[in-house]
Each structure stands twice: as C-alpha cells, then as structure tokens.
Design a protein around this motif. Sequence first.
Motif, PDB file in Angstrom:
ATOM      1  N   GLY A   1       0.824  -1.208   0.000  1.00 27.19           N
ATOM      2  CA  GLY A   1       0.000   0.000   0.000  1.00 27.19           C
ATOM      3  C   GLY A   1       0.854   1.252   0.000  1.00 27.19           C
ATOM      4  O   GLY A   1       0.562   2.224  -0.713  1.00 27.19           O
ATOM      5  N   SER A   2       1.922   1.226   0.785  1.00 29.08           N
ATOM      6  CA  SER A   2       2.802   2.398   0.855  1.00 29.08           C
ATOM      7  C   SER A   2       3.481   2.657  -0.484  1.00 29.08           C
ATOM      8  O   SER A   2       3.657   3.812  -0.876  1.00 29.08           O
ATOM      9  N   LEU A   3       3.865   1.587  -1.172  1.00 28.01           N
ATOM     10  CA  LEU A   3       4.548   1.767  -2.456  1.00 28.01           C
ATOM     11  C   LEU A   3       3.622   2.365  -3.509  1.00 28.01           C
ATOM     12  O   LEU A   3       4.041   3.176  -4.329  1.00 28.01           O
ATOM     13  N   ILE A   4       2.356   1.983  -3.459  1.00 27.81           N
ATOM     14  CA  ILE A   4       1.395   2.524  -4.422  1.00 27.81           C
ATOM     15  C   ILE A   4       0.999   3.950  -4.041  1.00 27.81           C
ATOM     16  O   ILE A   4       0.952   4.845  -4.878  1.00 27.81           O
ATOM     17  N   ASP A   5       0.737   4.138  -2.768  1.00 25.90           N
ATOM     18  CA  ASP A   5       0.237   5.425  -2.281  1.00 25.90           C
ATOM     19  C   ASP A   5       1.331   6.494  -2.335  1.00 25.90           C
ATOM     20  O   ASP A   5       1.098   7.616  -2.777  1.00 25.90           O
ATOM     21  N   ALA A   6       2.506   6.152  -1.847  1.00 30.35           N
ATOM     22  CA  ALA A   6       3.692   7.018  -1.871  1.00 30.35           C
ATOM     23  C   ALA A   6       3.428   8.467  -1.482  1.00 30.35           C
ATOM     24  O   ALA A   6       3.714   9.373  -2.269  1.00 30.35           O
ATOM     25  N   PRO A   7       2.899   8.718  -0.271  1.00 29.84           N
ATOM     26  CA  PRO A   7       2.744  10.119   0.130  1.00 29.84           C
ATOM     27  C   PRO A   7       4.115  10.742   0.414  1.00 29.84           C
ATOM     28  O   PRO A   7       5.062  10.018   0.750  1.00 29.84           O
TER      29      PRO A   7
ATOM     30  N   LEU B   1       9.639   4.354  -8.965  1.00 27.33           N
ATOM     31  CA  LEU B   1       9.195   5.735  -8.757  1.00 27.33           C
ATOM     32  C   LEU B   1       9.349   6.565 -10.035  1.00 27.33           C
ATOM     33  O   LEU B   1       8.541   7.445 -10.312  1.00 27.33           O
ATOM     34  N   ASP B   2      10.386   6.283 -10.791  1.00 32.18           N
ATOM     35  CA  ASP B   2      10.668   7.080 -11.983  1.00 32.18           C
ATOM     36  C   ASP B   2       9.809   6.694 -13.191  1.00 32.18           C
ATOM     37  O   ASP B   2       9.582   7.502 -14.077  1.00 32.18           O
TER      38      ASP B   2
ATOM     39  N   ILE C   1      22.941   8.204  -0.111  1.00 30.04           N
ATOM     40  CA  ILE C   1      22.263   9.184   0.740  1.00 30.04           C
ATOM     41  C   ILE C   1      21.025   9.674  -0.013  1.00 30.04           C
ATOM     42  O   ILE C   1      21.140  10.219  -1.116  1.00 30.04           O
ATOM     43  N   PHE C   2      19.876   9.457   0.585  1.00 30.61           N
ATOM     44  CA  PHE C   2      18.627   9.876  -0.061  1.00 30.61           C
ATOM     45  C   PHE C   2      17.771  10.685   0.896  1.00 30.61           C
ATOM     46  O   PHE C   2      17.708  10.392   2.093  1.00 30.61           O
ATOM     47  N   VAL C   3      17.121  11.686   0.345  1.00 27.55           N
ATOM     48  CA  VAL C   3      16.169  12.467   1.134  1.00 27.55           C
ATOM     49  C   VAL C   3      14.835  12.465   0.382  1.00 27.55           C
ATOM     50  O   VAL C   3      14.799  12.558  -0.850  1.00 27.55           O
ATOM     51  N   THR C   4      13.746  12.273   1.125  1.00 24.18           N
ATOM     52  CA  THR C   4      12.396  12.373   0.536  1.00 24.18           C
ATOM     53  C   THR C   4      11.651  13.524   1.213  1.00 24.18           C
ATOM     54  O   THR C   4      12.044  13.978   2.281  1.00 24.18           O
ATOM     55  N   GLY C   5      10.591  13.986   0.559  1.00 19.43           N
ATOM     56  CA  GLY C   5       9.881  15.167   1.072  1.00 19.43           C
ATOM     57  C   GLY C   5      10.387  16.433   0.405  1.00 19.43           C
ATOM     58  O   GLY C   5      10.114  17.532   0.857  1.00 19.43           O
TER      59      GLY C   5
ATOM     60  N   ARG D   1       9.943  17.041  -6.420  1.00 19.75           N
ATOM     61  CA  ARG D   1      10.058  15.812  -7.209  1.00 19.75           C
ATOM     62  C   ARG D   1      10.278  14.583  -6.322  1.00 19.75           C
ATOM     63  O   ARG D   1      10.980  13.636  -6.676  1.00 19.75           O
ATOM     64  N   PHE D   2       9.742  14.627  -5.109  1.00 21.10           N
ATOM     65  CA  PHE D   2       9.622  13.494  -4.184  1.00 21.10           C
ATOM     66  C   PHE D   2      10.915  13.065  -3.502  1.00 21.10           C
ATOM     67  O   PHE D   2      10.993  12.993  -2.290  1.00 21.10           O
ATOM     68  N   TYR D   3      11.941  12.720  -4.292  1.00 15.37           N
ATOM     69  CA  TYR D   3      13.178  12.280  -3.646  1.00 15.37           C
ATOM     70  C   TYR D   3      14.390  12.902  -4.327  1.00 15.37           C
ATOM     71  O   TYR D   3      14.329  13.355  -5.468  1.00 15.37           O
ATOM     72  N   ARG D   4      15.495  12.904  -3.588  1.00 15.47           N
ATOM     73  CA  ARG D   4      16.735  13.360  -4.199  1.00 15.47           C
ATOM     74  C   ARG D   4      17.892  12.553  -3.621  1.00 15.47           C
ATOM     75  O   ARG D   4      17.933  12.304  -2.402  1.00 15.47           O
TER      76      ARG D   4
END
Lengths: 154, 287
Positions: free
Chosen positions: B109-115, B149-150, B211-215, B218-221
């Motif tokens: 669910g989290s993978l589909i929803d991806a808030p 995600l891409d 190293i990844f940051v979300t939020g 474009r969602f992640y970097r």
Amino acid sequence: MNTLFTVNGRKVRLSLHPGQTLLRVLRDNGYTEVKCGCEEGECGSCTVLLDGEAVPSCQILAMSVRNREITTVKGLMDMDGTSVIPEAFAETGAVQCGFCTPGMVLSSYALLKGNPAPSEEEIKLALDGNICRCTGYIKIIEAVKLAAVRMGKK
Amino acid sequence: MLNREIKWYFPETEEEAVAVKRENVDTLYHAGGTGILRTKSQKIKGLIDLSALDLNYIKKEGNTIRIGATSTYSQICKTSLTEASLQMLKGAVSRAGSTLLRNRITMGGSLIDAPYWSDLFSTLLCLGAHLTYRRLDLTVETCTVKEFLDRRLKKENVLIREVILPVKEDLIFFVRRFTRVFFDYPVFNLAFCAKRVKKKGGEYAIGEPAIFVTGVKRFYRELTEAEEFINNNIVDSRLIEECMKHVDAEFTPDRNFGAEYKLLMLKSLFKDGLEELLPNFIKTGDQ
C-alpha cells in the motif's frame, strides 16, 4: 445488507453498507463503547482489537475484517474475566472525561499481552496513537505500569 | 467514507485478483486500507481484498530479505531477523504514523500510495531495494524502487508482490526524520548507508555511500555530491564539517517551514547522523 462478524467472541450479524468503516458499523449496531473522535486515524478513541492487535477502527473498512476476531473494551472484560487495566486507570487518576479511555485500555492490553513488563519508553510507543486532551500522560503511563505489575502477579 | 454501493471482491490467488482488476476499471487493490480511506473517493466502484493471497511474509532467502506486499509495518518491526538492512528498515518504519496505524499500513500500500511524508522510501532507495509486481497482462516484473518511482506507470493497475532487500555485510547506516513534534508526520526523511571498508593502516573508511532524502521537490533526491565527497574517506569531525558544503536539496516552503529552513535542518540532521557513526571509524589494533 447484513454480514456475519465475530465481535467480542460472539458471531453476530451486523447491518452495514459496503463502503462503511468498522467504526461506523460497530456504533450503528450498538457497540457505542467504541468512540468516534477524529475519524482520521489520529486520535485512537475508536481503537478495537483485531485478532488481539490494537487498530483504529475508523481506518478499516468493515467488510475487509468480516472473518477476523473483533474485540471492544466491553468484550475485553468478558475475554479475560479481569478489569485490571480499567481499575489501574481509575486508581491512578488516569481518567477525566473518559472519552479516550476505551482506546487507551485496549492499546495497553495489546501491549501487556505481548510484553508483560514494558519500559516507560515502550509504553509511550504503544500508546502513541491514543491522544488524551484532559489528563496529560503521566497518570496514564503510571496506570499501565500498575496494571503490568498486577497482571504479572495473577 | 467511500461509495455506499462499493463492491468487494475476495480473490484467493494473484491471477484471480488481476483478472478482477482487468475486468473492472474503477476498482482498487485493498490491503490495509488506510491510504484508500484517505482519498474519500466516491469514484471507487470496487475493492479487491488481498488478504487471502500468500503475500504476508518476511523471510531471508540467500543474500536477500523478501517482504511480502501485505506485511504490515508492525510485522517488520517485530521480525526476529537481524540483518543490518532489515534493521535499517525497522528504524525507518518504527516511527511511521502510530502503533495503531503501523498495525494496518502495508508495504504494498505504501509503495502505491507514496505520500511525500512516507518514512519508507529514503531507506528503500538507500538500500537499492527491488520490488516485484504483476501487470494487468499477468506478467511479473522486477525493478528497483528508484525505477518504480521514476517509471510513468499507472500505479493503481499494478499488483505489488514483494520488496527485496539486499543483505549487505559491514553496513553502517542512519535514518533521520524531521518533524514538528516527536509523534508527527515527517516534513522530510533522510537515510544514509554505506559499507565500512578496512584500509591498510587498520583504519576504516566509507565505501559505496548512498544518501537519499524524501519530502523534497520531485519526491526524492540522491545527495550525489555528498556521496562523492565522503566516498573512500575516513570519517572524522573535519570531514563531517566539510561534507556539509556538499549537502543540497530543493524543498518547497509550506505554512510551517521555509525552504531554506528545511535545508538547514537537513544539514543539521545529516551532521548528527554522521557524528553518531564516528565510533565505527576508530582505528583497531589488528592490521
């Protein structure tokens, strides 16, 4: 429509429509001990046990759990024949308006079933989905500690 | 509340679930249901419940950890498997939502929803996790979470089957979340992992950092500049200070925090995380 559910150890036929949450279905069928708070999954007043696990009934579609064991705070008394946790809440002054208490009691029960001697940090984590607007949380944590001691002696 | 006349389907196999989906365009797959309820969408005509499918497991297989799509965050937190990559994931999801919600929120669910506030993705991206999913034509595809995600997939049309974490030796990591108060949805998430590589002189260096940051916009970097800067280096206080100059991400300001403030907090949490890892780089006697 009517569908068969298991609530508090009994098979019961509940009336519902298929898009309703478990919270709405329970309350519409007389289980008003399940409190309706935010309906956003934030406050925990609608907590029930689902196969022994504390869950927010406002975030569950009733039809998806029709084959599971649902327990409300009233059912908890019948299930264990004990009122250790509510008594601990009353004795420590962990209750004021009482609206959050059913959810608090059920979350505490779910915790103590799996972890009979939780640390304060574990208690806080287990109750992180249950919000109280009156008491603050110190008395509630005291209540869970007291209940843990008493349940351990049983 | 959803549509009063919503229709429920209870398939027992993946093939049955996909067949229902193919024949009923306005249906959604249902696991925990928390994401579906948040939409309050009256357009959903049917729900395909996945609870009878054999997708609830967390197991080690060879050099991988496999997590079934209907496994909840709580199940991940309680698993007895001790592999470092799973410990990192536990650290990420153990603060998501609340205990009550973690008992319902599922991996799939989290993978589909991806808030944007999801605690899951920065860690999965860092670990180079893969996932498998089934398309409407029943074919099964595997890709990295990053590719997922891409890709411009119509995500509600895919049935997530499992997430696959690599088992990595000598993994060092940290996960951080920036919130207004302790029990809150995160403004952003930061995850770091790397290999601890022993050098000839008995010192340890960072290898293959991610190293990844979300939020962020474009969602992640991926913080590639910082990764390049610390790769193959021995971490000490000076290096950490220098590394902060290479941390950059584009945030969107909101009613609580400006974009600059968020970047400042990102640097602060990154520094805090690296400092926590410092003991891993103390030189040992055996050379």
